[in-house]
Design an enzyme around this catalytic site. Sequence first.
Site, PDB file in Angstrom:
ATOM      1  N   ASP A   5       0.845  -1.199   0.000  1.00  0.00           N
ATOM      2  CA  ASP A   5       0.000   0.000   0.000  1.00  0.00           C
ATOM      3  C   ASP A   5       0.875   1.242   0.000  1.00  0.00           C
ATOM      4  O   ASP A   5       1.658   1.456   0.925  1.00  0.00           O
ATOM      5  CB  ASP A   5      -0.892   0.013   1.246  1.00  0.00           C
ATOM      6  N   TYR A  24       2.717  10.074  -0.669  1.00  0.00           N
ATOM      7  CA  TYR A  24       3.872   9.609   0.114  1.00  0.00           C
ATOM      8  C   TYR A  24       5.197   9.903  -0.608  1.00  0.00           C
ATOM      9  O   TYR A  24       6.265   9.838   0.010  1.00  0.00           O
ATOM     10  CB  TYR A  24       3.820   8.101   0.387  1.00  0.00           C
ATOM     11  N   LYS A  51      -3.011   5.686  -3.878  1.00  0.00           N
ATOM     12  CA  LYS A  51      -4.082   6.654  -3.589  1.00  0.00           C
ATOM     13  C   LYS A  51      -3.874   7.943  -4.365  1.00  0.00           C
ATOM     14  O   LYS A  51      -2.737   8.406  -4.499  1.00  0.00           O
ATOM     15  CB  LYS A  51      -4.108   6.996  -2.084  1.00  0.00           C
ATOM     16  N   HIS A  76      -7.658   9.416  -1.458  1.00  0.00           N
ATOM     17  CA  HIS A  76      -6.927   9.454  -0.181  1.00  0.00           C
ATOM     18  C   HIS A  76      -7.749  10.061   0.958  1.00  0.00           C
ATOM     19  O   HIS A  76      -7.613   9.677   2.123  1.00  0.00           O
ATOM     20  CB  HIS A  76      -5.634  10.251  -0.373  1.00  0.00           C
TER      21      HIS A  76
END
Length: 294
Positions: free
Chosen positions: A45, A50, A75, A108
Amino acid sequence: MTIRELTLNNGVEMPALGFGVFQTPPEETRAAVEAALSTGYRHIDTAAAYGNERGVGEAFRKSGLDRADVFLETKIWISDYGYDQTLHGFDKSAGKLGVDQIDLLILHQALPSEFDKTLEAYRALETLLADGKVRAIGVSNFMVDHLTTLLDRATVVPAVNQIEVHPYFTQREVQAFGVAHGILTQAWSPIGGITFYRDGEHRSTLQDPVIGEIAKAHGKTPAQVMLRWHLQQGRSAIPKSTNPQRIAENFDVFDFELTGEQLVAIDGLDTGRRGGPEPADITLESFGRPIPEA
Ligand code: A2P
């Protein structure tokens, strides 16, 4: 259905225990994901926000595993919401991951003050699903009111809602809504990592006496007990670690079983206190930032 595999509401199978890379620096991501894949994790994931999708893709390619054997989830960040922007968000993520198809693509966050934009983003996910670019779609950090509006306006029921769930914060009403509508709850911060470093109050799930006693009874660690709690209650969980020993520890959860009483005891630890940002407060002004091109 086994405890290892979950079947999503569109029939797609997903390994229940995934490997999370939230806050894993880009330069450490490749090594962490390599360690996870060699340990046996087959579900990773990540997220556009990120900044480490590239490292996930590199580790996957280096592993030599077949594409079909690794479930990749990512996401779309709020700055890429809107129909065309979200379609392009897929291109960015797929490009960084180095894949043609993403297994699970989720929004997200909800943007409560601009929910139409959120709905347009979700409509793009529906298009990507119809076009075979993604195998399943979902959301993250959606509360009951967000899910209710989404179900009212969307065509495809999200397969997954990824939310903060650990013994100190279980969001029971969001989970129950998911069960009622076929939306799988996936736990972020599943061992309560978000509780470890609270200012002025070092009450961490890892030091919890109830969890500690249960761990002792099974000869397992508190982290393993919490992960097993998620799996036995039918959730997906995505523990994060950059340490190879803890990466392996978190995957070693298939050789013991918690009793019904132990599950209830862990349920009883809920404090109702959220560790992450309040979903109702997410705005583009406070949380928006551009996601780079692939
Ligand atoms: P590290 O990356 O150094 O292992 P969560 O996914 O619940 O948010 O937890 C992540 C946090 O928990 C990180 O700080 C991670 O640090 C730490 N962690 C991960 N696995 C374990 C474990 N088995 N025991 C103790 N701490 C862990």
